[in-house]
Design a protein around this motif. Structure first.
Motif, PDB file in Angstrom:
ATOM      1  N   GLU A 127       0.862  -1.181   0.000  1.00  0.00           N
ATOM      2  CA  GLU A 127       0.000   0.000   0.000  1.00  0.00           C
ATOM      3  C   GLU A 127       0.898   1.230   0.000  1.00  0.00           C
ATOM      4  O   GLU A 127       0.482   2.310   0.391  1.00  0.00           O
TER       5      GLU A 127
ATOM      6  N   SER B 213      -2.940  -3.500   4.717  1.00  0.00           N
ATOM      7  CA  SER B 213      -4.404  -3.524   4.646  1.00  0.00           C
ATOM      8  C   SER B 213      -4.754  -4.905   4.119  1.00  0.00           C
ATOM      9  O   SER B 213      -3.899  -5.581   3.560  1.00  0.00           O
TER      10      SER B 213
ATOM     11  N   GLN C 145      -6.033  -5.763   1.524  1.00  0.00           N
ATOM     12  CA  GLN C 145      -6.399  -5.537   0.130  1.00  0.00           C
ATOM     13  C   GLN C 145      -6.509  -6.817  -0.699  1.00  0.00           C
ATOM     14  O   GLN C 145      -7.542  -7.113  -1.294  1.00  0.00           O
TER      15      GLN C 145
ATOM     16  N   LYS D 205      -9.236  -9.320   0.543  1.00  0.00           N
ATOM     17  CA  LYS D 205     -10.646  -9.034   0.240  1.00  0.00           C
ATOM     18  C   LYS D 205     -10.929  -9.272  -1.240  1.00  0.00           C
ATOM     19  O   LYS D 205     -12.015  -9.690  -1.608  1.00  0.00           O
TER      20      LYS D 205
ATOM     21  N   ARG E 190       1.405   0.036   9.191  1.00  0.00           N
ATOM     22  CA  ARG E 190       2.313   0.646   8.220  1.00  0.00           C
ATOM     23  C   ARG E 190       3.464   1.302   8.973  1.00  0.00           C
ATOM     24  O   ARG E 190       3.242   2.144   9.847  1.00  0.00           O
TER      25      ARG E 190
ATOM     26  N   GLN F 111      -9.456   0.383   9.994  1.00  0.00           N
ATOM     27  CA  GLN F 111     -10.241   0.754   8.812  1.00  0.00           C
ATOM     28  C   GLN F 111     -11.501  -0.084   8.775  1.00  0.00           C
ATOM     29  O   GLN F 111     -11.488  -1.232   9.189  1.00  0.00           O
TER      30      GLN F 111
ATOM     31  N   ASP G 217     -12.956  -2.005   6.199  1.00  0.00           N
ATOM     32  CA  ASP G 217     -12.498  -2.485   4.908  1.00  0.00           C
ATOM     33  C   ASP G 217     -13.684  -3.150   4.226  1.00  0.00           C
ATOM     34  O   ASP G 217     -14.319  -4.018   4.828  1.00  0.00           O
TER      35      ASP G 217
ATOM     36  N   HIS H 202      -2.757   5.058  -6.200  1.00  0.00           N
ATOM     37  CA  HIS H 202      -3.537   4.423  -5.137  1.00  0.00           C
ATOM     38  C   HIS H 202      -2.820   3.136  -4.746  1.00  0.00           C
ATOM     39  O   HIS H 202      -2.024   3.126  -3.845  1.00  0.00           O
ATOM     40  N   HIS H 203      -3.083   2.045  -5.428  1.00  0.00           N
ATOM     41  CA  HIS H 203      -2.269   0.836  -5.285  1.00  0.00           C
ATOM     42  C   HIS H 203      -2.359   0.049  -6.575  1.00  0.00           C
ATOM     43  O   HIS H 203      -3.203   0.345  -7.427  1.00  0.00           O
TER      44      HIS H 203
ATOM     45  N   SER I 229     -10.270   5.698   1.021  1.00  0.00           N
ATOM     46  CA  SER I 229      -9.792   5.520  -0.346  1.00  0.00           C
ATOM     47  C   SER I 229     -10.335   4.208  -0.859  1.00  0.00           C
ATOM     48  O   SER I 229     -10.494   3.263  -0.088  1.00  0.00           O
ATOM     49  N   GLY I 230     -10.548   4.151  -2.132  1.00  0.00           N
ATOM     50  CA  GLY I 230     -10.974   2.883  -2.707  1.00  0.00           C
ATOM     51  C   GLY I 230     -10.852   2.944  -4.211  1.00  0.00           C
ATOM     52  O   GLY I 230     -10.408   3.949  -4.772  1.00  0.00           O
ATOM     53  N   SER I 231     -11.254   1.850  -4.842  1.00  0.00           N
ATOM     54  CA  SER I 231     -11.194   1.818  -6.302  1.00  0.00           C
ATOM     55  C   SER I 231     -11.977   0.635  -6.835  1.00  0.00           C
ATOM     56  O   SER I 231     -12.286  -0.309  -6.102  1.00  0.00           O
TER      57      SER I 231
ATOM     58  N   GLY J  78     -14.137  -1.655  -4.072  1.00  0.00           N
ATOM     59  CA  GLY J  78     -14.428  -1.417  -2.658  1.00  0.00           C
ATOM     60  C   GLY J  78     -13.836  -0.122  -2.177  1.00  0.00           C
ATOM     61  O   GLY J  78     -13.418   0.734  -2.968  1.00  0.00           O
ATOM     62  N   ILE J  79     -13.795  -0.017  -0.881  1.00  0.00           N
ATOM     63  CA  ILE J  79     -13.313   1.218  -0.254  1.00  0.00           C
ATOM     64  C   ILE J  79     -12.891   0.882   1.171  1.00  0.00           C
ATOM     65  O   ILE J  79     -13.280  -0.165   1.697  1.00  0.00           O
ATOM     66  N   ALA J  80     -12.076   1.744   1.757  1.00  0.00           N
ATOM     67  CA  ALA J  80     -11.623   1.492   3.131  1.00  0.00           C
ATOM     68  C   ALA J  80     -11.616   2.794   3.934  1.00  0.00           C
ATOM     69  O   ALA J  80     -10.636   3.517   3.931  1.00  0.00           O
TER      70      ALA J  80
HETATM   71  N1  ASP Z   1      -6.671  -1.059   0.694  1.00  0.00           N
HETATM   72  C1  ASP Z   1      -6.818   0.345   0.405  1.00  0.00           C
HETATM   73  C2  ASP Z   1      -6.164   1.168   1.487  1.00  0.00           C
HETATM   74  O1  ASP Z   1      -5.945   0.699   2.583  1.00  0.00           O
HETATM   75  C3  ASP Z   1      -8.206   0.787   0.291  1.00  0.00           C
HETATM   76  C4  ASP Z   1      -8.944   0.112  -0.805  1.00  0.00           C
HETATM   77  O2  ASP Z   1      -8.557   0.223  -1.960  1.00  0.00           O
HETATM   78  O3  ASP Z   1      -9.999  -0.484  -0.510  1.00  0.00           O
HETATM   79  O4  ASP Z   1      -5.891   2.344   1.284  1.00  0.00           O
END
Ligand code: ASP
Length: 572
Positions: A151, A173, A175, A178, A197, A211, A213, A434-435, A472-474, A517-519
């Protein structure tokens, strides 16, 4: 026991529990034994009282206390435990410094404000659980001992005893987990997840944080945003009804938010929007502007309404402030007089020294920026990225200074369409904004083979509120070929991709549904809802800025035997 007051002949004790205070009265007439014991009682002692709840006599009613109309008339008291004198008073306006409070956190948490924060946090989490349960989400735990999942931060590592020389990483996370649950057919997942982190800590960061999640299959971006908006509005309206909520949450494209506010998480409780005036600046003879433009930079600014009265020395002080924010410099136009730019004459425009321009230019500048008589125009020149940073600090500064920020308002918004990649100047390579699991925007996939990687839009989104990023999410990538291509752009070679991400790439080959999703961060959310000063005030046992737990004294050295078990040696 909160406190004791001896009124010669009667003793009053304020007894405290999680719900508040109640006054207990000890009188020698009612119970001489209880009265004698009461004479010994001190703050923070733990006592058991029995007696009669009665209405207070009118002269001792206290309307400021929820229990101020009643008191307990004690006929028995038992001391369950005495207490040392605490190192600070247990009261909301505590004077002790934070290190002492953290060292004695169990005392600090006795303060009513802290109890309220803990209760609010519980209510937030409970609201989230009920809300998502009602919408068909499953709460699923994922492992804490896992493999590094990127992340963008450094991992916390845990050495393995059974496989010496190998390490787990604590999840930054859940990520990938999920996403794998979506491949498992779970459809709707959530978790109140702890994330780790190892970053240099800032005021609003903790090395471990919580979070919400969540992840959903077969969704578009707007489905995730709708759900998140419903969750937040419902929660705020129920738990903190005094807060003013701006509804519906605006969706602001990234390019737009950067142009208007110079930041991807602006405080939207006030305006002070920015205008790019590079074209107008290019018409001047002003060296600062011209050399900036020559080097590909921009000139941009905003209007501080009603601040045209600043004197020359006010302006020098303001430039000093700008420099403290890192700015190379600042130019300005002060508008005297009243009315629209066309009503103003030459003498009404006071320009920065060096910025000598005819009145028509100043009028056009004022018109372009929406300034009129009595206003101050603040201008900055430099590389776009820097100018945005400096100006956004100045904007916050003016928001505060002009009293434009209403503490009771929550101004949420979604920022959408972030760039897929950003250039990492330090390491000279592309990085994910983002990631790496984020999908490019529709129709942008072919641009991955082009040379404008910085210009590719993604399906990443943020939820922001009052100048903070709350979530944040995507929408994710769910195809192996596309995911592999992204890893390639990020500079991973075949072996690295296989070693680090082989599991998820393989999973994508077994019928992975589209998903996203989103967190949302819980700590910052509760901080904002509680009106707390720091996220440490809404975490029961937080760490300091240097990552230390002052109560337990961790991190700490371990026994030589523990190190031996793990085949580790500490280098001097
Ligand atoms: N895993 C991401 C984060 O922790 C959030 C996500 O994309 O759902 O920022």
């Amino acid at each position: 026991m909160d406190s004791r007051r001896d009124h010669g002949g009667v003793i009053f004790v304020d007894l405290r529990d999680r719900s508040g205070l109640v006054q207990v009265v000890f009188s020698p007439e009612l119970s001489p034994d209880a009265y004698r014991t009461a004479e010994q009682l001190r703050s923070e002692w733990v006592i058991q009282v029995s007696g009669t709840v009665r209405r207070r006599p009118p002269e001792s009613e206290n309307p400021t206390l929820p229990t101020g109309l009643v008191e307990v008339f004690a006929d028995e008291v038992t001391v369950l435990n005495a207490a040392l004198t605490p190192p600070f008073y247990i009261e909301d306006d505590v004077k002790a410094d934070e290190a002492l409070r953290l060292r004695y956190r169990y005392l600090d948490l006795r303060r009513p404000k802290m109890q309220r924060n803990l209760i609010l946090r519980h209510q937030v989490v409970k609201y989230i659980r009920d809300f998502l349960d009602a919408r068909g989400f499953l709460e699923i735990e994922t492992p804490i001992l896992i493999k590094s999942t990127p992340e963008g931060a450094r991992d916390y590592l845990v050495p393995s005893r059974l496989q010496r020389g190998s390490f787990y990483a604590l999840p930054q996370s859940p990520q990938q987990l999920k996403q794998l649950l979506m491949v498992s057919g779970v459809e709707r997942y959530f978790q109140i997840a702890r994330c780790f982190r190892d970053e240099d800590l800032r005021a609003d960061r903790q090395p471990e944080f919580t979070q919400l999640d969540l992840e959903m299959s077969f969704v578009e971006q707007e489905d995730v945003l709708q759900l998140t908006e419903e969750l937040y509005t419902g929660m705020v309206e129920k738990l903190t009804p005094d807060k003013k909520l701006v509804k519906p949450f605006p969706r602001i494209p990234y390019d737009d938010v950067m142009a208007r506010y110079g930041s991807d998480k602006p405080d939207l409780r006030f305006g002070l929007e920015m205008t790019d005036v590079t074209d107008l600046a290019g018409e001047t003879e002003f060296r600062v502007f011209l050399s900036t433009i020559e080097q590909g930079g921009i000139v941009k600014g905003f209007v501080a309404p009603g601040q045209g009265h600043y004197t020359g020395s006010d302006m020098r002080r303001l430039e000093e402030t700008a420099r403290e924010f890192g700015a190379a410099g600042m130019s300005h136009v002060r508008l005297q007089g009243e009315g629209s730019p066309s009503d103003l004459v030459d003498e009404h425009f006071l320009l920065s020294p060096g910025l000598r321009m005819p009145v028509e230019w100043s009028r056009r500048l004022a018109e372009t920026m929406g300034a009129s008589g009595g206003d101050l125009i603040v201008l900055m020149a430099g590389p776009a990225r820097r100018v945005n940073q400096w100006l956004s600090s100045m904007r916050d500064y003016f928001g505060e200074r002009l009293g434009l920020i209403d503490d009771d308002t929550l101004s949420f918004a979604f920022v959408t369409g972030f760039p897929l990649f950003e250039w990492d100047e330090n390491n000279n390579r592309w990085d994910s904004s983002h990631h790496p699991f984020t999908s490019p925007a529709d129709g942008k996939e072919s641009k991955l083979d082009g040379d404008d990687l910085g210009g590719i839009e993604s399906k990443a989104y943020d939820l922001i509120c009052n100048g903070s990023e709350l979530a944040s999410g995507s929408i994710r990538i769910h195809r192996r070929d596309l995911q592999e291509k992204i890893f390639g752009i990020l500079g991973y070679n075949r072996e690295q991709v296989e070693e680090r991400f082989g599991h998820i790439l393989e999973a994508f080959e077994y019928g992975a549904p589209p998903h996203g999703g989103i967190a949302p961060g819980i700590d910052r959310l509760v901080t904002i809802l509680a009106g707390a000063e720091s996220i440490r005030d809404v975490i029961a046992f937080p760490k300091t800025q240097s990552g230390t737990d002052l109560l337990f004294g961790s991190p700490s050295p371990v026994d030589a035997a523990q190190l031996r078990d793990l085949a580790l040696r500490i280098a001097e």
